[in-house]
Write a protein that holds these residues in place. Structure first.
Motif, PDB file in Angstrom:
ATOM      1  N   CYS A  52      29.129  17.908  47.992  1.00  0.00           N
ATOM      2  CA  CYS A  52      29.859  18.651  46.963  1.00  0.00           C
ATOM      3  C   CYS A  52      31.160  19.085  47.614  1.00  0.00           C
ATOM      4  CB  CYS A  52      29.031  19.850  46.493  1.00  0.00           C
ATOM      5  SG  CYS A  52      29.761  20.739  45.111  1.00  0.00           S
ATOM      6  N   ASN A 109      31.087  15.792  33.654  1.00  0.00           N
ATOM      7  CA  ASN A 109      29.627  15.868  33.533  1.00  0.00           C
ATOM      8  C   ASN A 109      29.136  17.184  32.920  1.00  0.00           C
ATOM      9  OD1 ASN A 109      30.523  17.201  35.885  1.00  0.00           O
ATOM     10  ND2 ASN A 109      28.530  17.045  36.851  1.00  0.00           N
ATOM     11  N   MET A 110      30.053  18.045  32.478  1.00  0.00           N
ATOM     12  CA  MET A 110      29.632  19.360  31.974  1.00  0.00           C
ATOM     13  C   MET A 110      29.978  19.550  30.502  1.00  0.00           C
ATOM     14  SD  MET A 110      28.139  20.576  34.592  1.00  0.00           S
ATOM     15  CE  MET A 110      27.661  22.026  33.650  1.00  0.00           C
ATOM     16  N   GLY A 127      25.217  18.907  34.701  1.00  0.00           N
ATOM     17  CA  GLY A 127      25.363  19.411  36.068  1.00  0.00           C
ATOM     18  C   GLY A 127      24.058  19.464  36.834  1.00  0.00           C
ATOM     19  N   CYS A 129      24.198  21.422  40.240  1.00  0.00           N
ATOM     20  CA  CYS A 129      24.389  22.338  41.367  1.00  0.00           C
ATOM     21  C   CYS A 129      23.818  23.716  41.026  1.00  0.00           C
ATOM     22  CB  CYS A 129      25.869  22.429  41.715  1.00  0.00           C
ATOM     23  SG  CYS A 129      26.532  20.871  42.344  1.00  0.00           S
ATOM     24  N   ILE A 132      25.103  26.310  38.305  1.00  0.00           N
ATOM     25  CA  ILE A 132      25.129  25.989  36.873  1.00  0.00           C
ATOM     26  C   ILE A 132      24.115  26.824  36.072  1.00  0.00           C
ATOM     27  CG2 ILE A 132      24.774  24.095  35.217  1.00  0.00           C
ATOM     28  CD1 ILE A 132      27.561  24.317  36.701  1.00  0.00           C
ATOM     29  N   CYS A 158      30.536  21.129  39.902  1.00  0.00           N
ATOM     30  CA  CYS A 158      30.035  21.282  38.525  1.00  0.00           C
ATOM     31  C   CYS A 158      30.712  22.484  37.858  1.00  0.00           C
ATOM     32  CB  CYS A 158      28.514  21.459  38.523  1.00  0.00           C
ATOM     33  SG  CYS A 158      27.618  19.971  39.008  1.00  0.00           S
TER      34      CYS A 158
ATOM     35  N   TYR B  97      17.219  21.240  41.129  1.00  0.00           N
ATOM     36  CA  TYR B  97      18.520  21.871  41.375  1.00  0.00           C
ATOM     37  C   TYR B  97      18.646  22.339  42.817  1.00  0.00           C
ATOM     38  CZ  TYR B  97      20.556  21.956  36.734  1.00  0.00           C
ATOM     39  OH  TYR B  97      21.146  21.586  35.562  1.00  0.00           O
ATOM     40  N   ALA B 162      31.278  14.355  39.361  1.00  0.00           N
ATOM     41  CA  ALA B 162      32.631  14.789  38.987  1.00  0.00           C
ATOM     42  C   ALA B 162      33.699  13.764  39.388  1.00  0.00           C
ATOM     43  CB  ALA B 162      32.946  16.139  39.629  1.00  0.00           C
TER      44      ALA B 162
END
Lengths: 178, 299
Positions: A52, A109-110, A127, A129, A132, A158, B97, B162
């Motif tokens: 990330c 992606n959100m 998302g 991460c 989120i 995210c 997550y 992303a």
């Protein structure tokens, strides 16, 4: 109904600031934009990636001022370099879907959805991460005009993408009130 | 079954144990957390499934983490799992997550190779990002990506969704099979894929095994956690002994029908969807689908 928003002409720089983490990059971007510097969020080259990651594309002609600003504001970074190979752009796709009483905006992606009558955020999705679910709790059931900005509370890519969706939702909501 | 993930409350310490439902909250070893999007929704869907099937509830390994890179949440979670996985020996290991930290995923996959019995490995959300980013997709038995995450799996250059190339991100649901082929060709897909979206696709080794598009509930896309619930359902069904591809088909169908029963709008909350599941299990879960050779109920 869904439509894609047009891609803006993006700033192109010749330098890159590498950071330890996304939160540092988000903070530096905010500081630099506030002081009038043109910057762009991009992926660092592969050798600086752990999963990330975020870096800033800058204009090296303004290096001295940038270094001074980051030092003054105690903003930490790994280093500032000439632009490297292997960087990548953040996904810039914005898609708006009309659900009648609600509008959903997807940024990369959100996704963020709000009620057109009240301006209240009703859901966020996408998302993977950890910030989120946290941002979901911070944003949902709050009016767009009073909710915190995802970029101010989140620390991951995210969150950056969710912030883009938020920005468009806010703009659509405020535009509909005029 | 062991479900591993982060909880959006920094005060939750590293916690492991069987999960139970207490009113509106999930409780593990005295720690309470909500059935909200993320790991909470996934665990909730898994628990409601195991309860119906009268199985031991899922064991979960959770920690508070709100995404601060400098904070230790995800790292502590992985460190514990890397150290203990060969003792815990879960039949099914579902990773959810977390911060996508590729070096930690590499260490975990290395630790799994030391286990006397390899778990059925499932990844979604941040764990899926880390697995693909680290080039370890093929170590996994099941990925449950949504449409944009499928684009990520099909983009060999992307280290995070992303950064997915525009042409892959902007893909119509009908073109997902092309992305699936690319991801398998690049060795960036798990053995089985359950792609969640307007059309749900189940694929193995590049071949589409099933396509589920009814009922079509467009509002489900807007609801946070409806992908997590599919992952929870499919994980629990595999744990129960369903063949993995059958579990994926059933999970996708139940989630859609639950959306219809809940009269879903973009304002519906995921717990309203989860609450529909028990009403549908009788119709969709059959004892004949549970095969002894697939039984994963150890832990």
């Amino acid at each position: 109904m869904a439509f894609l928003k047009q891609k803006k002409v993006a700033f192109k720089g010749d330098g890159i600031i590498i950071f330890q983490d996304v939160a540092q990059a988000i903070r530096a971007e905010k500081l630099m934009k506030r002081d009038g510097y043109e910057v762009r969020l991009i992926a660092p080259p592969p050798e600086y990636r752990v999963g990330c990651d975020l870096s800033l594309e800058i204009d090296l002609a303004r290096l001295a001022g940038i270094e001074q600003l980051l030092k003054e504001k105690d903003a930490t970074y790994v280093g500032i370099f000439p632009m490297m190979k292997g960087t990548a752009e953040l996904c810039d796709i914005i898609k708006v879907t009309d659900f009648g009483q609600w509008t959903m905006v997807r940024a990369g992606n959100m996704k963020l959805a709000f009620d057109k009558n009240s301006g209240i955020i009703v859901n966020s999705s996408g998302g993977g991460c950890p910030d989120i679910p946290y941002l979901y709790a911070e944003l949902v059931d709050k009016p767009l005009t009073e909710a915190p900005r995802p970029k101010d509370r989140g620390s991951t890519l995210c969150a950056v993408m969710l912030d883009r969706a938020f920005e468009v939702c806010l703009s659509l909501w405020q535009g509909s009130r005029k | 079954m062991l479900i591993v993930g982060t909880i959006p409350n920094k005060d939750v310490p590293l916690t492991i144990g069987p999960v139970r439902l207490e009113g509106e909250f999930l409780v593990v070893n005295g720690q309470r957390f909500a059935r909200m999007p993320g790991t909470g929704a996934m665990i909730s869907a898994a628990l409601i499934t195991t309860s119906y099937l009268e199985l031991e509830p899922p064991h979960v390994l959770v920690i508070g983490d709100i995404g601060d890179i400098g904070e230790k949440g995800t790292r502590e979670l992985y460190d514990y799992l890397i150290d203990k996985v060969s003792e815990l020996l879960p039949g099914v290991l579902a990773l959810h997550y977390c911060l996508p930290i590729m070096p930690l995923m590499k260490e975990l996959c290395k630790a799994i190779t030391q286990c006397s019995r390899r778990p059925f490995m499932i990844a979604d959300a941040g764990a899926l990002y880390a697995a693909k980013g680290a080039g370890l997709a093929q170590e996994f038995d099941l990925f449950t990506p949504d449409l944009t995450e499928m684009g990520f799996l099909a983009d060999p250059e992307a280290a995070h969704p992303a950064y997915v190339a525009r042409h892959l991100f902007d893909c119509e649901p009908q073109k997902v099979p092309e992305l699936i082929t690319v991801a398998y060709n690049n060795k960036d897909a798990a053995k089985l894929l359950l792609v969640k979206g307007k059309i749900d696709y189940i694929a193995s080794d590049g071949k589409i095994l099933a396509k589920i598009d009814k009922p079509d509930i467009p509002a489900l896309e807007a609801i946070g956690g409806t992908g997590d619930t599919i992952t929870g359902l499919v994980s629990a069904l595999i744990y129960a002994g369903f063949k993995p591809h059958k579990a994926a088909i059933v999970a996708a169908k139940i989630n859609r029908v639950a959306g219809k029963c809940a009269q879903t709008t973009p304002a519906t909350k995921v717990k309203q969807i989860i609450d529909q599941f028990p009403l549908l299990f009788k119709e969709y879960l059959h004892q004949s689908d549970i095969t002894p050779e697939n039984n994963n109920t150890a832990t």
